[in-house]
Design a protein around this motif. Sequence first.
Motif, mmCIF file in Angstrom:
data_model
loop_
_atom_site.group_PDB
_atom_site.id
_atom_site.type_symbol
_atom_site.label_atom_id
_atom_site.label_comp_id
_atom_site.label_asym_id
_atom_site.label_seq_id
_atom_site.Cartn_x
_atom_site.Cartn_y
_atom_site.Cartn_z
ATOM 1 N N ASP A 344 0.838 -1.193 0.000
ATOM 2 C CA ASP A 344 0.000 0.000 0.000
ATOM 3 C C ASP A 344 0.879 1.250 0.000
ATOM 4 O O ASP A 344 0.684 2.168 -0.791
ATOM 5 N N ILE A 345 1.872 1.271 0.882
ATOM 6 C CA ILE A 345 2.790 2.412 0.990
ATOM 7 C C ILE A 345 4.215 1.886 0.922
ATOM 8 O O ILE A 345 4.565 0.932 1.616
ATOM 9 N N LEU A 346 5.030 2.500 0.082
ATOM 10 C CA LEU A 346 6.447 2.159 -0.006
ATOM 11 C C LEU A 346 7.269 3.368 0.418
ATOM 12 O O LEU A 346 7.177 4.432 -0.192
ATOM 13 N N GLU A 347 8.056 3.193 1.486
ATOM 14 C CA GLU A 347 8.968 4.238 1.937
ATOM 15 C C GLU A 347 10.397 3.752 1.742
ATOM 16 O O GLU A 347 10.840 2.817 2.416
ATOM 17 N N LEU A 348 11.103 4.368 0.805
ATOM 18 C CA LEU A 348 12.508 4.064 0.572
ATOM 19 C C LEU A 348 13.317 5.281 0.995
ATOM 20 O O LEU A 348 13.543 6.202 0.199
ATOM 21 N N LEU A 349 13.718 5.286 2.248
ATOM 22 C CA LEU A 349 14.442 6.422 2.826
ATOM 23 C C LEU A 349 15.672 5.904 3.560
ATOM 24 O O LEU A 349 15.797 6.039 4.784
ATOM 25 N N PRO A 350 16.601 5.263 2.853
ATOM 26 C CA PRO A 350 17.754 4.665 3.529
ATOM 27 C C PRO A 350 18.587 5.713 4.250
ATOM 28 O O PRO A 350 18.604 6.892 3.872
ATOM 29 N N ALA A 351 19.271 5.267 5.295
ATOM 30 C CA ALA A 351 20.090 6.178 6.082
ATOM 31 C C ALA A 351 21.201 6.800 5.255
ATOM 32 O O ALA A 351 21.671 7.893 5.545
ATOM 33 N N GLU A 352 21.633 6.097 4.215
ATOM 34 C CA GLU A 352 22.612 6.618 3.269
ATOM 35 C C GLU A 352 22.258 6.073 1.896
ATOM 36 O O GLU A 352 21.508 5.106 1.781
ATOM 37 N N PRO A 353 22.750 6.696 0.813
ATOM 38 C CA PRO A 353 22.364 6.239 -0.523
ATOM 39 C C PRO A 353 22.681 4.755 -0.738
ATOM 40 O O PRO A 353 23.678 4.234 -0.234
ATOM 41 N N PHE A 354 21.793 4.103 -1.468
ATOM 42 C CA PHE A 354 22.029 2.703 -1.807
ATOM 43 C C PHE A 354 23.341 2.584 -2.571
ATOM 44 O O PHE A 354 23.611 3.357 -3.494
ATOM 45 N N ARG A 355 24.149 1.600 -2.199
ATOM 46 C CA ARG A 355 25.443 1.409 -2.851
ATOM 47 C C ARG A 355 25.422 0.315 -3.900
ATOM 48 O O ARG A 355 26.445 0.034 -4.528
ATOM 49 N N GLY A 356 24.316 -0.323 -4.075
ATOM 50 C CA GLY A 356 24.196 -1.368 -5.085
ATOM 51 C C GLY A 356 22.930 -1.166 -5.894
ATOM 52 O O GLY A 356 22.231 -0.162 -5.761
ATOM 53 N N GLN A 357 22.616 -2.126 -6.738
ATOM 54 C CA GLN A 357 21.448 -2.043 -7.600
ATOM 55 C C GLN A 357 20.156 -2.079 -6.784
ATOM 56 O O GLN A 357 20.050 -2.790 -5.776
ATOM 57 N N VAL A 358 19.165 -1.301 -7.216
ATOM 58 C CA VAL A 358 17.826 -1.315 -6.623
ATOM 59 C C VAL A 358 16.833 -1.623 -7.733
ATOM 60 O O VAL A 358 16.783 -0.914 -8.743
ATOM 61 N N ASP A 359 16.068 -2.680 -7.558
ATOM 62 C CA ASP A 359 15.065 -3.072 -8.552
ATOM 63 C C ASP A 359 13.675 -3.034 -7.929
ATOM 64 O O ASP A 359 13.438 -3.658 -6.892
ATOM 65 N N VAL A 360 12.775 -2.300 -8.571
ATOM 66 C CA VAL A 360 11.361 -2.321 -8.205
ATOM 67 C C VAL A 360 10.553 -2.675 -9.457
ATOM 68 O O VAL A 360 9.461 -2.169 -9.680
ATOM 69 N N VAL A 361 11.102 -3.559 -10.248
ATOM 70 C CA VAL A 361 10.515 -3.941 -11.519
ATOM 71 C C VAL A 361 9.164 -4.620 -11.295
ATOM 72 O O VAL A 361 9.042 -5.522 -10.460
ATOM 73 N N ARG A 362 8.145 -4.146 -11.992
ATOM 74 C CA ARG A 362 6.781 -4.698 -11.949
ATOM 75 C C ARG A 362 6.182 -4.644 -10.537
ATOM 76 O O ARG A 362 5.247 -5.378 -10.221
ATOM 77 N N THR A 363 6.694 -3.783 -9.713
ATOM 78 C CA THR A 363 6.161 -3.614 -8.356
ATOM 79 C C THR A 363 5.029 -2.591 -8.378
ATOM 80 O O THR A 363 5.093 -1.601 -9.114
ATOM 81 N N ARG A 364 4.009 -2.820 -7.565
ATOM 82 C CA ARG A 364 2.842 -1.941 -7.536
ATOM 83 C C ARG A 364 2.616 -1.435 -6.114
ATOM 84 O O ARG A 364 2.521 -2.234 -5.170
ATOM 85 N N VAL A 365 2.551 -0.102 -5.975
ATOM 86 C CA VAL A 365 2.252 0.508 -4.681
ATOM 87 C C VAL A 365 1.238 1.622 -4.894
ATOM 88 O O VAL A 365 1.099 2.155 -6.001
ATOM 89 N N ASN A 366 0.557 1.978 -3.843
ATOM 90 C CA ASN A 366 -0.380 3.093 -3.917
ATOM 91 C C ASN A 366 0.345 4.415 -3.670
ATOM 92 O O ASN A 366 0.218 5.360 -4.431
#
Length: 560
Positions: A344-366
Motif C-alpha cells: 500500500d505504501i512504499l517508503e525508501l528512505l535509507p540512512a545513506e544512498p544505496f550502494r548497489g542495484q535497486v530493482d522495483v521492476v513490476r512492483t505496484r504501490v499506492n
Amino acid sequence: MTMEQLADAARTGRELDLTGSEPLDAAVLVELLAADRPPRAVRLRGARIVGELDLGAMTIDCPLALEQCVFTGAVRLTETEAKSIGLRGSQVGYLRADNVRTTGFLDLAEIEVARGMNLNGAHIGRDLYLTRARLRHLEKTSLLAMGIEVGGNLAARDLTAEGELAFTDTAIGGHFDFSGASVRNPGGTALTADNLQVGTSLLAERFSAAGAVFLSGARVGGNLVLDDARLSNPDAFALSADQISVAHDISFRNGFSSDGPIRLIEARVGGRVVFDGSVTTRQYPAFVGDGIHVEGDLEFRRDFTADGEIRLVDGRIGHKLRFVGTSTVPAGGAAFELSSAQADILELLPAEPFRGQVDVVRTRVNELFDEPGRWPSEPGLAGFEYQILRNEGASVRQRLSWLRSDGFGYSPAGYDQLAAAYRRRGRVEAARRVQVAKQWRRRRVLNPLGKLWNWLLYLTVGYGYRTWLAGLWLVLLVSFGTSLFGGAYRSDMRAAAPSGPAFQPIAYSLDVLIPIVDLGQKKAWYPQGPAQVWSWVFTGAGWVLTTAVVAGLTNALKRD
C-alpha cells in the motif's frame, strides 16, 4: 535408607531429603513404583541413585519427583505413563523418555544431561519445563523432541545446550519460551523446529545460536519474538523459516544480530514484521523474503544494517513497506530487490544512498515516499507502478534524473506515471515538464528523420506543452520578415497590378508565413531575386510551425 522408610514416605506423599545419605539402588525405586498398591507420591531430593533407572512401559499412578538427584546410570522412561514426572535439578548421564505420556507436567528444569536426551513422541498433558537445563550432545544432538505434544507451555528459558535441539513436528498448546537460551553447534544445526505448532507465542528474546536455526512450516498462534537474539551461521543461512505462519507479529529488535542470512520465503504474517538489528553475510542475500505475505507493516528501521542484499521478490505487504536502514553490498551487487511485489505504501528512505542495484521492476504501490538522491545511478524501474508521491521536497529535476538513470533504458510508462502523480497532486506545470522530458529522451530511440522532427517539435512548441514558443517564433519571424521585405521593397518587390493594395512589410510577412491567413499581400506583390528565396523560406517555416503546433497540441491534449 531402607525400603520400609521409602514406602512409609511414599504412602503419605511427603518429600525425603537424602542429601549426604547412602546411595540408593535404582531397583528399589522400580520395586516401589511397581507395587500392587500405588503410593500417594514418590518425592526424593538430593539422592544418589546407582544403577540404571528403567521405568519403561510402566504405568505410574502417582506423582514422581526426583529433584536434585545424581544418577550414575541412564534414566529410561520409554512409553511410561504417569500423572507427572519431575527431575528438576538432577544430573543424568542419558535420559531416554521417547513416547512418555503424562496427564500433568514433565519437569526437567535445571536438569544436567551429559550424553543427550530423547523425548521423541512424548505426550505431556500440561507443561514441559526445560528452564535452565544444561544439555550436552550425543553425536551432535543434545535433545530429540520430535513429534511431541505439550498441552500447556514449553518453558526453556536460559537453557544451554552443546549440540542440536530437534523439535520437528512438535505441537505446543500454549507458548514456547526460549528466551535467554544458548545453543552451540557451530557449522551444523543449532535448532530444528520445522512444522512446529505453537498455540500462542514463540519467544526467543536474548536467544543465542551458533549454527543454523530452522523454523520452516512452523505455525505460531501469537507472536514470534527474536529481540536481542544472537544468531551465527556464517557459511549458510542463520535462520531459515520458509512458509512459516505467524498470526500476529515477528520482531527482530533491540540489538538483534545475525552473522548469516535470514530466510522468510513465502512466510505468512497476520500482523507486522520489524527489523532494527544487523545482518551480515558472505555469499547469500542478507534477507530473503520472496513470496512473503504481511498483513500489516514490514519495517527495516533506522538502526537496521545489512551487509548484503534485501530481496522481496513477489512479496505482498498489506500496509507499509518501510526501509530506512542501511544496505551495503560489494560494487556491482544488488542492495534492494522488490521485483513483482505489492504494498500500500512504499517508503525508501535509507540512512545513506544505496550502494548497489535497486530493482522495483513490476512492483505496484499506492503511495511512494522516497528520496531520489538515495537511489543508485541505474535503478530498475520497468513496470513500476505508483499512484501518489508523498515527498513534496523532491524537485522535478531530481525526479527526472531518477527516471533518466533507469538501467532498463527509455520507458515512456515511467514518465507517464510521474506526470500522472503530479496531476493528482494538482501540480500541472510539473506534469508538463515531465512530459517534455519524456519526449526529449524519446529522441534517443528514433531514426534520423524522427530525431529531426522531434527537435523541431521541441524548439517550436515544446512538444505541445509550451505552445507559447510558437507565438515567440511567430513574433521573431514577423520582425525579421518586416525588416527583410521592407528593405527589399524598392528593388525586389513587383506589384501584380497597378491598382493593387500598397505594400505592407508586416502584412506581407504574415501572409507568406501563415498558411491559413490571406491578407492580400502575397497575391498583390511578387518577390524577385533574394526576396523570392526568402519568401519560400518563410512559407516553409510557416508550414513547419503550423504542423508542429497541430501535432504538439494533439499530443498534449491526448495526454492531459
